[in-house]
Design a protein around this motif. Structure first.
Motif, PDB file in Angstrom:
ATOM      1  N   ASP A  84      -0.581  -4.853   2.990  1.00  0.00           N
ATOM      2  CA  ASP A  84      -0.848  -3.555   3.611  1.00  0.00           C
ATOM      3  C   ASP A  84      -0.101  -3.629   4.939  1.00  0.00           C
ATOM      4  O   ASP A  84      -0.497  -4.366   5.832  1.00  0.00           O
ATOM      5  CB  ASP A  84      -2.360  -3.375   3.828  1.00  0.00           C
ATOM      6  N   ASP A 127      -2.651  -1.661   8.514  1.00  0.00           N
ATOM      7  CA  ASP A 127      -4.024  -1.278   8.187  1.00  0.00           C
ATOM      8  C   ASP A 127      -4.676  -0.643   9.416  1.00  0.00           C
ATOM      9  O   ASP A 127      -4.441  -1.059  10.541  1.00  0.00           O
ATOM     10  CB  ASP A 127      -4.807  -2.528   7.763  1.00  0.00           C
ATOM     11  N   GLY A 128      -5.523   0.360   9.143  1.00  0.00           N
ATOM     12  CA  GLY A 128      -6.209   1.040  10.247  1.00  0.00           C
ATOM     13  C   GLY A 128      -5.371   2.174  10.792  1.00  0.00           C
ATOM     14  O   GLY A 128      -5.388   2.478  11.986  1.00  0.00           O
ATOM     15  N   GLU A 166       0.827  -1.209   0.000  1.00  0.00           N
ATOM     16  CA  GLU A 166       0.000   0.000   0.000  1.00  0.00           C
ATOM     17  C   GLU A 166       0.864   1.263   0.000  1.00  0.00           C
ATOM     18  O   GLU A 166       0.482   2.290  -0.536  1.00  0.00           O
ATOM     19  CB  GLU A 166      -0.926   0.015   1.228  1.00  0.00           C
ATOM     20  N   GLU A 216      -5.964  -5.570   0.268  1.00  0.00           N
ATOM     21  CA  GLU A 216      -6.915  -5.572   1.385  1.00  0.00           C
ATOM     22  C   GLU A 216      -8.060  -6.548   1.092  1.00  0.00           C
ATOM     23  O   GLU A 216      -8.231  -7.542   1.791  1.00  0.00           O
ATOM     24  CB  GLU A 216      -7.456  -4.156   1.665  1.00  0.00           C
TER      25      GLU A 216
HETATM   26 MG    MG Z   1      -5.342  -0.552   4.762  1.00  0.00          MG
END
Ligand code: MG
Ligand code: AHM
Length: 337
Positions: free
Chosen positions: A117, A120-121, A95, A282
């Protein structure tokens, strides 16, 4: 809640599984050793984030124009530097990198393609809320003597040979599938090992939770609004209303959906026809995992794993979770309910 009848480390579990496949070269086992080493390093950084004063925004902006936080960069570097020299990978996509990540020429190349990724978050980093790492693994499609290109990464999701995520929450959990069920491992920092904590996870046929960003409801289609309102109504059989749960870390929302059932949705809306989440690193890994647990994942029109990606960072709407719930949501989206 103990879900296993035996104590076994992730390393032993993977080795034993590979031993079941005559002719297996041990390369996957070795890849997983390297990846879970990276996960341990990221977990350490996440746990020390406040202490090391590494939380906070950098001045950098990622390829999507979003402000990048330091831990994203650190996690990205950890994965790249843990994986690029091992001789297992042909190429990577992250990402955080606009282009493919080629293996430096000084290192040997392998047959696998890793998409990920790293963290993530990211909007949850500063507030001590669960974040995670998502990965998908393919075999390269270019020849071993060729330079890798985007064709290696732009494969349909059903071609993944493994996928999973690590979750940095109240404990660090590693969940993965190789297309033969879903297993989860919890990290025990005192012995430095991931230990099997849930074996053969199956998602409930139907859940009681819906998970979506209702702040976007003004942009939703009338059909999706109707579906969410329906979930909030009381039904005679007592199954509705559903409860809302939305963490804003996709990987954490999907982990809960995997264990408790229900639906997670990041739909298309009026300003974002393709939703927000990224198909390659994702939606596809999470879709493979949920399907392996007996659930469903669709973009509203077709199965996520059947979509032909056209570029590394493309977005896709995502409706994922218990079969009953995703099918009911689709009936609303198709005006059949
Ligand atoms: Mg993500
Ligand atoms: P990220 O990879 O930059 O963290 O963005 C993806 C995240 C997902 O984890 C989560 O499902 C979603 O973005 C939340 O978006 P929103 O804040 O719009 O609800």
């Amino acid at each position: 809640m103990i879900k296993v009848s035996r104590f076994i480390t992730l390393d032993n579990f993977i080795t034993k599984q590979e031993n079941f496949h005559p002719g297996a070269s041990g390369e996957f086992t070795s890849f997983m050793h390297d990846l879970t080493f990276a996960v341990r390093l990221i977990a350490r950084e996440v746990r020390r984030a406040g202490i090391n004063d590494i939380i906070g925004l950098t001045d950098e902006v990622n390829v999507h124009g979003e402000q990048v936080k330091k831990l994203d960069i650190i996690a990205n570097e950890i994965i790249i530097k843990s994986m690029n020299h091992t001789g297992k990978l042909a190429v990577m996509a992250s990402e955080e990198n606009e282009e493919l990540i080629q293996i430096p020429s000084k290192y040997p190349k392998g047959k696998y393609v890793l998409v990920f990724d790293p963290l993530d978050g990211s909007s949850n980093i500063d507030v001590n809320v669960t974040i995670g790492t998502i990965f998908g693994l393919y075999k390269r499609v270019t020849k071993s003597d060729e330079e890798c290109n985007v064709d290696d990464v732009l494969q349909k999701g059903y071609k993944q040979i493994a996928s999973g995520y690590a979750l940095y929450g109240s404990s660090t959990v590693f969940v993965y599938t190789t297309g033969n069920g879903v297993n989860a491992f919890t990290y025990d920092p005192t012995v430095g090992e991931f230990i099997l904590s849930y074996e053969g996870i199956t998602i409930p046929e139907r859940g009681k939770y819906y998970s979506t960003n209702e702040g976007n409801s003004y942009k939703w289609s009338e059909q999706f609004k109707k579906y969410i309102n329906y979930l909030k109504e009381k039904s005679e059989d007592g199954f509705r209303p559903y409860s809302a749960r939305y963490i804003g870390s996709g990987v954490a929302d999907i982990h809960r959906t995997l264990l408790y059932g229900g639906i997670f949705a990041y739909p298309s809306d009026k300003s974002n026809p393709n939703g927000k989440l990224r198909l390659v690193y994702e939606c596809n890994p999470l879709a493979m995992l949920i399907e392996q647990a007996g659930g469903m994942a669709t973009n509203g029109k077709e199965r996520i794993l059947d979509i032909q990606p056209k570029n590394i960072h493309e977005r896709s709407p995502l409706y994922l979770g218990s079969k009953y719930d995703v099918e009911e949501c689709m009936a609303f989206l198709n005006d059949n309910k």
